[in-house]
Motif scaffolding. Structure first.
Motif, PDB file in Angstrom:
ATOM      1  N   GLU A  73     -69.773  94.255 -12.146  1.00 20.57           N
ATOM      2  CA  GLU A  73     -68.995  95.022 -11.364  1.00 20.57           C
ATOM      3  C   GLU A  73     -68.619  96.022 -12.525  1.00 20.57           C
ATOM      4  OE1 GLU A  73     -65.780  93.991  -9.127  1.00 20.57           O
ATOM      5  OE2 GLU A  73     -67.019  92.636  -7.976  1.00 20.57           O
ATOM      6  N   ALA A  74     -68.054  95.670 -13.567  1.00 18.97           N
ATOM      7  CA  ALA A  74     -67.510  96.629 -14.584  1.00 18.97           C
ATOM      8  C   ALA A  74     -68.648  97.414 -15.558  1.00 18.97           C
ATOM      9  CB  ALA A  74     -66.755  95.652 -15.775  1.00 18.97           C
ATOM     10  N   VAL A  75     -70.021  96.939 -15.644  1.00 18.45           N
ATOM     11  CA  VAL A  75     -71.195  97.417 -16.188  1.00 18.45           C
ATOM     12  C   VAL A  75     -71.472  98.582 -15.449  1.00 18.45           C
ATOM     13  CG1 VAL A  75     -73.398  97.022 -16.861  1.00 18.45           C
ATOM     14  CG2 VAL A  75     -71.538  95.481 -17.749  1.00 18.45           C
ATOM     15  N   GLU A  76     -71.372  98.378 -13.960  1.00 16.64           N
ATOM     16  CA  GLU A  76     -72.139  99.226 -13.190  1.00 16.64           C
ATOM     17  C   GLU A  76     -71.208 100.289 -13.054  1.00 16.64           C
ATOM     18  OE1 GLU A  76     -74.778  99.674 -11.759  1.00 16.64           O
ATOM     19  OE2 GLU A  76     -75.833  97.848 -12.063  1.00 16.64           O
ATOM     20  N   ALA A  77     -69.847 100.062 -13.018  1.00 15.31           N
ATOM     21  CA  ALA A  77     -68.807 101.183 -12.787  1.00 15.31           C
ATOM     22  C   ALA A  77     -68.919 102.153 -14.208  1.00 15.31           C
ATOM     23  CB  ALA A  77     -67.401 100.665 -12.882  1.00 15.31           C
ATOM     24  N   ARG A  78     -69.013 101.448 -15.169  1.00 12.70           N
ATOM     25  CA  ARG A  78     -69.326 102.491 -16.540  1.00 12.70           C
ATOM     26  C   ARG A  78     -70.560 103.184 -16.406  1.00 12.70           C
ATOM     27  NH1 ARG A  78     -68.560 100.437 -22.301  1.00 12.70           N
ATOM     28  NH2 ARG A  78     -69.027 102.554 -23.356  1.00 12.70           N
TER      29      ARG A  78
END
Length: 195
Positions: A73-78
């Motif tokens: 989730e964090a990677v995709e948001a970034r």
């Protein structure tokens, strides 16, 4: 009959315990821990742990899944933030590096030694490699990246990511997984930018 408050508290407590397990495992690994150790360290009962999963092995897999789900989730948001394809690829791989940074050498050693948890990491690695290939495809199609064979780049990234996952990069370079992903980001983005 269970009250609404107890029902709400139960799932919230289980989620909190799972989050605590993730932090503990990332910092120290999980192979040497017993259920008694975990209950003592997390200030909970063994029955609370059993409410999360039926065995230590299942607790480990649940915690590893949670770690990688949150990391994804964090990677995709970034990666969604930059408009340029090259910047998206760089953001994606650097975000992977950042998400892996809290993981200790003990955690990675335990992942490698425990096949069910290692498979969670391997599956996550394959998904990430496919995502990088998709980002390369998009950038080449949009003309923001130099024309390359996107499938080749994707296959090369998959091989390097698999080597990172398997510990071969660490053995050859002394780079931990987080540092290896940062180097991969620099290599891929440098090779894809238009001159």
């Amino acid at each position: 009959m269970t009250s609404a408050r107890t029902a709400t508290r139960g799932p919230a407590r289980r989620a909190a315990v799972l989050d605590d397990l993730v932090e503990l495992f990332l910092a120290e690994g999980f192979a040497a821990c017993t259920l008694d150790d975990l209950a003592r360290r997390l200030h909970c009962s063994k029955s609370t742990l059993y409410a999360v999963a039926a065995s230590k092995e299942q607790l480990v897999v649940a915690a590893v899944r949670r770690f990688f789900a949150r990391a994804t989730e964090a990677v995709e948001a970034r990666a969604a933030q930059p408009a340029d394809a090259g910047a998206r690829i760089e953001a994606y791989l650097l975000a992977v590096s950042e998400q892996l940074r809290p993981a200790s050498a003990a955690f990675f050693a335990d992942l490698a030694a425990f096949a069910p948890a290692g498979e969670v990491y391997a599956r996550n690695t394959r998904t990430a490699a496919r995502r990088v290939q998709q980002l390369v495809d998009e950038g080449v199609a949009a003309g923001t990246l130099r024309p390359v064979h996107a499938s080749f780049v994707g296959a090369a990234v998959t091989e390097v990511m698999s080597a990172i996952h398997a510990g071969r990069i660490a053995a050859a370079t002394d780079l931990d997984d987080a540092a290896a992903y940062a180097e991969l980001a620099a290599l891929v983005v440098g090779g894809l930018h238009r001159p």
